[in-house]
Design an enzyme around this catalytic site. Structure first.
Site, PDB file in Angstrom:
ATOM      1  N   GLU A 178      13.423  -6.170 -16.927  1.00 18.25           N
ATOM      2  CA  GLU A 178      13.923  -5.702 -18.243  1.00 18.25           C
ATOM      3  C   GLU A 178      12.792  -5.139 -19.081  1.00 18.25           C
ATOM      4  O   GLU A 178      12.775  -5.275 -20.304  1.00 18.25           O
ATOM      5  CB  GLU A 178      14.611  -6.840 -19.008  1.00 18.25           C
TER       6      GLU A 178
HETATM    7  C1  LIG Z   1      13.335  -9.559  -8.886  1.00 17.55           C
HETATM    8  C2  LIG Z   1      13.491  -8.263  -9.615  1.00 17.55           C
HETATM    9  C3  LIG Z   1      14.747  -7.912 -10.091  1.00 17.55           C
HETATM   10  C4  LIG Z   1      14.912  -6.679 -10.751  1.00 17.55           C
HETATM   11  N1  LIG Z   1      16.180  -6.294 -11.142  1.00 17.55           N
HETATM   12  C5  LIG Z   1      16.374  -5.002 -11.540  1.00 17.55           C
HETATM   13  C6  LIG Z   1      17.699  -4.485 -11.744  1.00 17.55           C
HETATM   14  O1  LIG Z   1      18.696  -5.209 -11.633  1.00 17.55           O
HETATM   15  N2  LIG Z   1      17.833  -3.175 -12.059  1.00 17.55           N
HETATM   16  C7  LIG Z   1      16.762  -2.332 -12.182  1.00 17.55           C
HETATM   17  O2  LIG Z   1      16.956  -1.165 -12.434  1.00 17.55           O
HETATM   18  N3  LIG Z   1      15.502  -2.801 -12.015  1.00 17.55           N
HETATM   19  C8  LIG Z   1      15.281  -4.102 -11.692  1.00 17.55           C
HETATM   20  N4  LIG Z   1      14.005  -4.579 -11.504  1.00 17.55           N
HETATM   21  C9  LIG Z   1      12.872  -3.690 -11.749  1.00 17.55           C
HETATM   22  C10 LIG Z   1      12.077  -4.095 -12.980  1.00 17.55           C
HETATM   23  O3  LIG Z   1      12.811  -3.875 -14.149  1.00 17.55           O
HETATM   24  C11 LIG Z   1      10.753  -3.319 -12.929  1.00 17.55           C
HETATM   25  O4  LIG Z   1      10.009  -3.884 -11.858  1.00 17.55           O
HETATM   26  C12 LIG Z   1       9.974  -3.394 -14.214  1.00 17.55           C
HETATM   27  O5  LIG Z   1      10.661  -2.717 -15.250  1.00 17.55           O
HETATM   28  C13 LIG Z   1       8.571  -2.792 -14.085  1.00 17.55           C
HETATM   29  O6  LIG Z   1       8.566  -1.592 -13.394  1.00 17.55           O
HETATM   30  P1  LIG Z   1       7.571  -1.387 -12.172  1.00 17.55           P
HETATM   31  O7  LIG Z   1       7.729  -2.563 -11.274  1.00 17.55           O
HETATM   32  O8  LIG Z   1       7.799  -0.072 -11.585  1.00 17.55           O
HETATM   33  O9  LIG Z   1       6.129  -1.468 -12.809  1.00 17.55           O
HETATM   34  P2  LIG Z   1       5.324  -0.236 -13.443  1.00 17.55           P
HETATM   35  O10 LIG Z   1       6.183   0.522 -14.364  1.00 17.55           O
HETATM   36  O11 LIG Z   1       4.666   0.520 -12.337  1.00 17.55           O
HETATM   37  O12 LIG Z   1       4.226  -1.013 -14.285  1.00 17.55           O
HETATM   38  C14 LIG Z   1       3.018  -1.545 -13.706  1.00 17.55           C
HETATM   39  C15 LIG Z   1       2.152  -2.112 -14.833  1.00 17.55           C
HETATM   40  O13 LIG Z   1       1.823  -1.075 -15.757  1.00 17.55           O
HETATM   41  C16 LIG Z   1       2.228  -1.422 -17.056  1.00 17.55           C
HETATM   42  N5  LIG Z   1       2.725  -0.231 -17.738  1.00 17.55           N
HETATM   43  C17 LIG Z   1       3.472   0.763 -17.232  1.00 17.55           C
HETATM   44  N6  LIG Z   1       3.743   1.684 -18.166  1.00 17.55           N
HETATM   45  C18 LIG Z   1       3.179   1.252 -19.300  1.00 17.55           C
HETATM   46  C19 LIG Z   1       3.115   1.753 -20.628  1.00 17.55           C
HETATM   47  N7  LIG Z   1       3.714   2.891 -20.979  1.00 17.55           N
HETATM   48  N8  LIG Z   1       2.433   1.039 -21.549  1.00 17.55           N
HETATM   49  C20 LIG Z   1       1.833  -0.118 -21.231  1.00 17.55           C
HETATM   50  N9  LIG Z   1       1.854  -0.631 -19.993  1.00 17.55           N
HETATM   51  C21 LIG Z   1       2.531   0.035 -19.040  1.00 17.55           C
HETATM   52  C22 LIG Z   1       3.303  -2.471 -16.890  1.00 17.55           C
HETATM   53  O14 LIG Z   1       3.397  -3.338 -18.004  1.00 17.55           O
HETATM   54  C23 LIG Z   1       2.838  -3.206 -15.644  1.00 17.55           C
HETATM   55  O15 LIG Z   1       1.911  -4.188 -16.006  1.00 17.55           O
HETATM   56  C24 LIG Z   1      13.802  -5.828 -10.921  1.00 17.55           C
HETATM   57  C25 LIG Z   1      12.533  -6.216 -10.459  1.00 17.55           C
HETATM   58  C26 LIG Z   1      12.383  -7.406  -9.801  1.00 17.55           C
HETATM   59  C27 LIG Z   1      11.017  -7.758  -9.271  1.00 17.55           C
END
Ligand SMILES: Cc1cc2nc3c(=O)[nH]c(=O)nc-3n(C[C@H](O)[C@H](O)[C@H](O)COP(=O)(O)OP(=O)(O)OC[C@H]3O[C@@H](n4cnc5c(N)ncnc54)[C@H](O)[C@@H]3O)c2cc1C
Length: 600
Positions: free
Chosen positions: A441
């Site tokens: 989220e």
């Molecule tokens: C168990 C699980 C269930 C999930 N369920 C769902 C679901 O039901 N539906 C769905 O769509 N997704 C789901 N997700 C995805 C989840 O919402 C994302 O993993 C999360 O939003 C982060 O995206 P990312 O993993 O691509 O990390 P990234 O976006 O690649 O981020 C990597 C790091 O960079 C930081 N970062 C990135 N951009 C910025 C910024 N602009 N400013 C500051 N810091 C930043 C982040 O805070 C993080 O520390 C799920 C993930 C997991 C692991």
């Protein structure tokens, strides 16, 4: 086997004495939320969750979900029957609109049920939890036909729903999504692409699943301004409501992950699946934000939930495990050692946990009330105030709430010593399950940026100024109770640190935006401490009044006053440090080159 007790006494305290739901009886939906009614719901919800849902937590974690050779997915043993009982009991319908088969009660009551479920079994709770977000989006942005077609069965729980945002190359930055939506002659769209990490993406709990999917139409801008939202059912729904053919959506795999094993986190493949646009073209992100705001509050509650169940088990162990003697002399001289609860360091962890849990319960349910008031309060001014406060504090409830939820879970594991690290005792599951809430989220870093980058400045800072004024006014109220006076004094001081940090951003963020980004996390934590303090001030006032009125339940109210003092003397000490972190700006944080960062 870990224990679980529904915290019904404290929930009733918050509902009846703190936020006083009954006092809003003139508003639509609140008229039937009398104390008799809400007490009965709370007690029965607690019984159902304790008897039916909690016993499946450990076994669900061990067994996990299974994707079979034919592509179908099954949940752990017992989930399907428990979900059937959840639907038959109408537990998902508490706060849903009556027009779609809901009971129309205040959001507060639905939140209580959501929180009880997540405390008992977070993996299970996520199945109806995700559907709630999907329901909110369809209510807000769906066409009347879509609402009539999907909502009644989603509200009763006959069908569940999902949120499909994330793709392999984009999570936070949704502007980069690649899933395509090609318009078809019949008004539908052909959806093609891969979504990953989709919670509850497939399962055997319901005969149909309504996926909400973000995708781009041909020629849409290559940014978040080019995203549209689509309903993509697992089985196409015929005009008479019956189920038609299987849609072109399948599960590629179930992710292997650290916790919430009972929830199927799926890779979803959309191969020309039939979808229908929700709301306007290229306005999908706004619609998705409706889901996400509801979901963010829900995730904040997951932090509270895991803290609560870990605390119950930490406390039980601290009363039972015997090691060493109390510093002040043996408490139980007949035994070879005293229970570890005599040690101040063990007590420190328990008191920090209890103070967070009870403060956070108050904050979450007060937040849920603001959601209600933002729609239903009598005047436009009250509706706006409620909307301002909950918009401002949603990232704080999510970010601070889940950071603290994880911290409490690890502290309670620590209370168990080495036995907390051994899987069969179940303490590790609370830590593993709590960890995800800090990530999904929107990561907590992204929540912090939402707070300082969007929410602070909105409407010329109206919301944060309203929060400051509210806290100042409540701190200034006269009281003869020593605990209340102490909390008011320390809260006023912490609020002063928050004001100073806000002012520093106003003066230094424009010149260098990295100053804002570098201080965002500390600012979010500081806002969390202050928000919790507002709740502790209010709870201290209620407790002092109850004692002055000669309550028979003195143990309960005196404990509240002690926890309030614990917040005042232990939690607020961080406030000045956090302000100084904000004021340190981004200089050292951003100074090193990648090469310098890599020097080992
Ligand atoms: C168990 C699980 C269930 C999930 N369920 C769902 C679901 O039901 N539906 C769905 O769509 N997704 C789901 N997700 C995805 C989840 O919402 C994302 O993993 C999360 O939003 C982060 O995206 P990312 O993993 O691509 O990390 P990234 O976006 O690649 O981020 C990597 C790091 O960079 C930081 N970062 C990135 N951009 C910025 C910024 N602009 N400013 C500051 N810091 C930043 C982040 O805070 C993080 O520390 C799920 C993930 C997991 C692991």
């Amino acid at each position: 086997m870990p224990i679980y007790n529904a915290p019904t006494r404290d929930t009733r305290f918050v509902v009846n004495e703190l936020i006083r739901l009954e006092s809003y009886g003139n508003l639509p939906g609140f008229e039937s939320a009398t104390p008799d009614m809400t007490d009965a719901i709370i007690e029965e919800a607690g019984r159902f969750v304790s008897e039916v849902i909690a016993p499946l937590n450990l076994s669900g974690d061990k067994e996990g979900c299974t994707r079979h050779a034919d592509g179908s997915v099954t949940t752990p043993t017992g989930f399907k029957d428990a979900y059937r009982q959840y639907v038959e009991g109408g537990w998902g319908t508490l706060s849903a609109p009556e027009a779609y088969g809901g009971q129309g009660l205040p959001h507060v009551m639905g939140f209580i049920m959501e929180k009880y479920l997540a405390t008992a079994n977070q993996a299970f709770a996520m199945y109806p939890g995700l559907a709630n977000g999907a329901i909110s989006a369809i209510i807000a942005k769906g066409s009347p036909e879509q609402q009539a077609k999907y909502l009644p069965k989603m509200v009763t729980g006959e069908w569940l729903g999902t949120m499909n945002l994330t793709e392999p190359h984009c999570g936070t930055d949704l502007g980069m999504i690649r899933t395509r939506a090609e318009p078809q002659a019949d008004g539908s769209y052909a959806i093609t692409g891969t979504k990953i990490f989709i919670s509850a993406g497939d399962h055997d709990l319901t005969e149909n699943i309504i996926h909400l999917v973000l995708a781009k139409t041909p020629g849409a801008p290559e940014s978040s301004k080019g995203i549209s939202l689509f309903i993509v059912p697992k089985f196409i729904v015929n005009d008479d409501g019956s189920l038609g053919e299987k849609n072109g959506v399948s599960v590629g795999s179930i992710e292997e992950k650290m916790g919430i094993h009972g929830n199927a986190t799926c890779v979803m493949n959309y191969d020309g699946a039939k979808g229908w646009m929700v709301g306007e073209e290229n306005k999908g992100l706004a619609a998705m934000f409706i889901m996400m705001n509801a979901a963010r509050l829900g995730v904040g509650m997951q932090g509270l939930a895991q803290a609560e169940v870990a605390y119950q088990n930490g406390l039980a162990y601290a009363l039972d495990r015997r090691q060493g003697r109390a510093l002040t002399g043996p408490v139980d001289p007949q035994a070879k050692a005293d229970p570890i609860i005599v040690h101040p360091d063990v007590r420190r962890m328990l008191m920090d946990a209890k103070t967070f849990i009870e403060g956070m319960r108050a904050l979450c349910l007060w937040g849920a009330l603001q959601v209600d008031l933002s729609h239903k309060a009598a005047t436009a001014e009250e509706r706006q105030m409620a909307d301002d406060l909950i918009s401002l504090l949603t990232p704080v409830i999510k970010g601070y709430g889940t950071d603290m939820g994880y911290k409490v879970a690890t502290d309670m594991q620590q209370v168990w010593g080495g036995h907390g690290y051994i899987a069969e005792n179940g303490m590790d599951q609370f830590v593993r399950d709590a960890r995800i809430a800090m990530i999904y989220e929107g990561t907590n870093g992204v929540q912090a940026m939402d707070l300082v980058g969007r929410k602070l400045a909105q409407n010329g800072g109206r919301a944060i100024q309203a929060l400051f004024a509210l806290i100042d006014a409540e701190c200034a109220e006269e009281s003869s109770d020593e605990a209340v006076k102490l909390v008011a004094e320390r809260l006023a001081k912490a609020n002063g640190e928050l004001k100073a940090a806000t002012m520093w951003f106003m003066q230094n963020a424009m010149a260098n935006p990295n100053n804002l980004g570098a201080g965002a996390y500390a600012y979010m934590t500081l806002t969390g401490i202050v928000s919790l303090g507002l709740m502790w001030l209010r709870m201290a006032k209620v407790a002092a009044a109850a004692i002055a009125d000669g309550t028979e339940d003195t143990a309960f109210y005196e404990a509240k006053l002690t926890c309030a003092r614990h917040w005042a003397t232990r939690y607020t000490t961080e406030a000045g440090a956090l302000r100084r972190q904000v004021e340190a700006g981004g200089e050292t944080i951003m100074a090193l080159t990648p090469e310098q960062l890599a020097i080992a």
